[in-house]
Design an enzyme around this catalytic site. Sequence first.
Site, PDB file in Angstrom:
ATOM      1  N   SER A  96       0.873  -1.183   0.000  1.00  0.00           N
ATOM      2  CA  SER A  96       0.000   0.000   0.000  1.00  0.00           C
ATOM      3  C   SER A  96       0.906   1.227   0.000  1.00  0.00           C
ATOM      4  O   SER A  96       1.522   1.533   1.020  1.00  0.00           O
ATOM      5  CB  SER A  96      -0.869   0.043   1.256  1.00  0.00           C
ATOM      6  OG  SER A  96      -1.627  -1.119   1.391  1.00  0.00           O
ATOM      7  N   LYS A 171      -7.269   1.771  -2.742  1.00  0.00           N
ATOM      8  CA  LYS A 171      -6.875   1.362  -1.384  1.00  0.00           C
ATOM      9  C   LYS A 171      -6.929   2.572  -0.433  1.00  0.00           C
ATOM     10  O   LYS A 171      -7.401   2.455   0.705  1.00  0.00           O
ATOM     11  CB  LYS A 171      -5.459   0.762  -1.419  1.00  0.00           C
ATOM     12  CG  LYS A 171      -4.835   0.481  -0.073  1.00  0.00           C
ATOM     13  CD  LYS A 171      -5.484  -0.665   0.662  1.00  0.00           C
ATOM     14  CE  LYS A 171      -4.832  -0.853   2.040  1.00  0.00           C
ATOM     15  NZ  LYS A 171      -5.471  -1.892   2.837  1.00  0.00           N
ATOM     16  N   LYS A 239       0.395   5.931   8.043  1.00  0.00           N
ATOM     17  CA  LYS A 239       1.133   5.980   6.770  1.00  0.00           C
ATOM     18  C   LYS A 239       0.163   6.065   5.593  1.00  0.00           C
ATOM     19  O   LYS A 239       0.343   6.861   4.670  1.00  0.00           O
ATOM     20  CB  LYS A 239       2.010   4.726   6.703  1.00  0.00           C
ATOM     21  CG  LYS A 239       2.801   4.473   5.471  1.00  0.00           C
ATOM     22  CD  LYS A 239       2.161   3.536   4.469  1.00  0.00           C
ATOM     23  CE  LYS A 239       1.849   2.152   4.943  1.00  0.00           C
ATOM     24  NZ  LYS A 239       1.370   1.259   3.872  1.00  0.00           N
TER      25      LYS A 239
HETATM   26  P1  NAD Z   1       5.893  -5.941   7.255  1.00  0.00           P
HETATM   27  O1  NAD Z   1       6.678  -4.795   7.797  1.00  0.00           O
HETATM   28  O2  NAD Z   1       5.529  -7.072   8.163  1.00  0.00           O
HETATM   29  O3  NAD Z   1       6.666  -6.595   5.984  1.00  0.00           O
HETATM   30  C1  NAD Z   1       7.417  -5.857   5.060  1.00  0.00           C
HETATM   31  C2  NAD Z   1       8.687  -6.650   4.756  1.00  0.00           C
HETATM   32  O4  NAD Z   1       9.453  -5.960   3.762  1.00  0.00           O
HETATM   33  C3  NAD Z   1       9.620  -6.810   5.962  1.00  0.00           C
HETATM   34  O5  NAD Z   1       9.836  -8.185   6.206  1.00  0.00           O
HETATM   35  C4  NAD Z   1      10.912  -6.100   5.546  1.00  0.00           C
HETATM   36  O6  NAD Z   1      12.079  -6.700   6.043  1.00  0.00           O
HETATM   37  C5  NAD Z   1      10.836  -6.194   4.031  1.00  0.00           C
HETATM   38  N1  NAD Z   1      11.658  -5.209   3.334  1.00  0.00           N
HETATM   39  C6  NAD Z   1      11.736  -3.869   3.560  1.00  0.00           C
HETATM   40  N2  NAD Z   1      12.583  -3.296   2.676  1.00  0.00           N
HETATM   41  C7  NAD Z   1      13.015  -4.294   1.854  1.00  0.00           C
HETATM   42  C8  NAD Z   1      13.867  -4.328   0.719  1.00  0.00           C
HETATM   43  N3  NAD Z   1      14.477  -3.219   0.254  1.00  0.00           N
HETATM   44  N4  NAD Z   1      14.103  -5.510   0.127  1.00  0.00           N
HETATM   45  C9  NAD Z   1      13.522  -6.657   0.584  1.00  0.00           C
HETATM   46  N5  NAD Z   1      12.677  -6.675   1.655  1.00  0.00           N
HETATM   47  C10 NAD Z   1      12.432  -5.514   2.275  1.00  0.00           C
HETATM   48  O7  NAD Z   1       4.582  -5.301   6.603  1.00  0.00           O
HETATM   49  P2  NAD Z   1       3.194  -6.031   6.249  1.00  0.00           P
HETATM   50  O8  NAD Z   1       2.264  -5.925   7.410  1.00  0.00           O
HETATM   51  O9  NAD Z   1       3.478  -7.348   5.626  1.00  0.00           O
HETATM   52  O10 NAD Z   1       2.615  -5.002   5.153  1.00  0.00           O
HETATM   53  C11 NAD Z   1       3.109  -4.940   3.833  1.00  0.00           C
HETATM   54  C12 NAD Z   1       2.245  -3.958   3.050  1.00  0.00           C
HETATM   55  O11 NAD Z   1       0.891  -4.441   3.059  1.00  0.00           O
HETATM   56  C13 NAD Z   1       2.204  -2.546   3.649  1.00  0.00           C
HETATM   57  O12 NAD Z   1       2.187  -1.605   2.612  1.00  0.00           O
HETATM   58  C14 NAD Z   1       0.888  -2.526   4.427  1.00  0.00           C
HETATM   59  O13 NAD Z   1       0.329  -1.225   4.541  1.00  0.00           O
HETATM   60  C15 NAD Z   1       0.023  -3.429   3.548  1.00  0.00           C
HETATM   61  N6  NAD Z   1      -1.087  -4.070   4.266  1.00  0.00           N
HETATM   62  C16 NAD Z   1      -0.888  -4.614   5.482  1.00  0.00           C
HETATM   63  C17 NAD Z   1      -1.957  -5.190   6.168  1.00  0.00           C
HETATM   64  C18 NAD Z   1      -1.784  -5.797   7.537  1.00  0.00           C
HETATM   65  O14 NAD Z   1      -2.796  -6.062   8.203  1.00  0.00           O
HETATM   66  N7  NAD Z   1      -0.565  -6.014   8.001  1.00  0.00           N
HETATM   67  C19 NAD Z   1      -3.239  -5.213   5.576  1.00  0.00           C
HETATM   68  C20 NAD Z   1      -3.407  -4.693   4.297  1.00  0.00           C
HETATM   69  C21 NAD Z   1      -2.315  -4.119   3.637  1.00  0.00           C
END
Ligand code: NAD
Length: 299
Positions: A96, A171, A239
């Site tokens: 997102s 979104k 965010k």
């Molecule tokens: P998270 O922080 O758990 O996972 C993100 C991952 O990206 C981490 O493991 C991090 O190490 C990795 N990362 C960061 N920079 C990197 C890079 N340069 N190369 C490789 N890996 C890298 O986040 P999440 O909860 O999985 O959310 C991911 C996305 O989904 C976000 O944009 C969030 O807003 C969206 N989202 C989350 C939810 C939720 O409930 N968690 C629901 C809907 C949407």
Amino acid sequence: MAKLGFVGLGIMGSPMARNLMKGGHEVVAFDVVPVLLENAVAAGAQRGASCADVAARSAIVITMLPDGPEVEQAVLGPGGVLEGAGAGTTIVDMSSISPLVSQKIAAAAAAKGVRFLDAPVSGGEPKAIDATLAIMAGGDEAVFQAVLPVLQLLGSTVTLTGPVGAGNVTKLANQIMVACNIAAMGEALVLATKAGLDPEVVFNAVKGGLAGSTVLNAKAPMVISRNFKPGFRIRLHQKDLRNALLAAESMKVGLPLTSLVQQILMSLMNEGKGDLDHSAIVNFIEDMAGTEVKKPGAE
Ligand code: NAD
């Protein structure tokens, strides 16, 4: 089955990558956090050495990263997806992020003959695990159709909403409605509780009427039972609303309610509540009234 790349194995990405493997695909995975990559390899993924390496070995690369800066770094940065991608590779960014960043990345990809789709999701970790996410995509119809069978392994609804960036606009629209809904629910339940009413009785009285909503049904019981375990974290919603305000400003659109709730979320983060569920938006209104929304007599 196409070989798929997956970058970003966090709360959402890890179960999504597993569902692609369950669907019969080979997955090359990468995350900057070694233990997350180890877990994916233990679950059957092939180890990627970098974002570029993942792209060099995959026809379709999915990214699931926190926000725009991380997606820019992982796709456009040194050792990034675009460095390894060949002409004809498709990048599907499911993070997102700001639609403006999606459009910037799509333009850089197009210059290399790489196709791009933004496809953020709604539903959170439980729906990522169950493969029942709501996926809202932006991009060319032909690119969408080509990756649709893969996206259908992750979600129960997959909708093309317009050109690149449209997925993230959709979104953001979703996130605005959810956040403002929770804030309105908080004001209503704080008022009722301060007036001496049982908030559960009020919730049950209104939920079948026009004020009833999925947000009310999911979040009112959490607040009344004082359960703020995430769910969807305050810091992620802050965010998302920041990205909504940046996108709105670029189009000269005023979002007064979004702006107010975004400030409330920032205040809660500064109080150390960034990792609570977004239902804790209600805490801000409770603090102003000196009242907690809970059943009379509850601790
Ligand atoms: P998270 O922080 O758990 O996972 C993100 C991952 O990206 C981490 O493991 C991090 O190490 C990795 N990362 C960061 N920079 C990197 C890079 N340069 N190369 C490789 N890996 C890298 O986040 P999440 O909860 O999985 O959310 C991911 C996305 O989904 C976000 O944009 C969030 O807003 C969206 N989202 C989350 C939810 C939720 O409930 N968690 C629901 C809907 C949407």
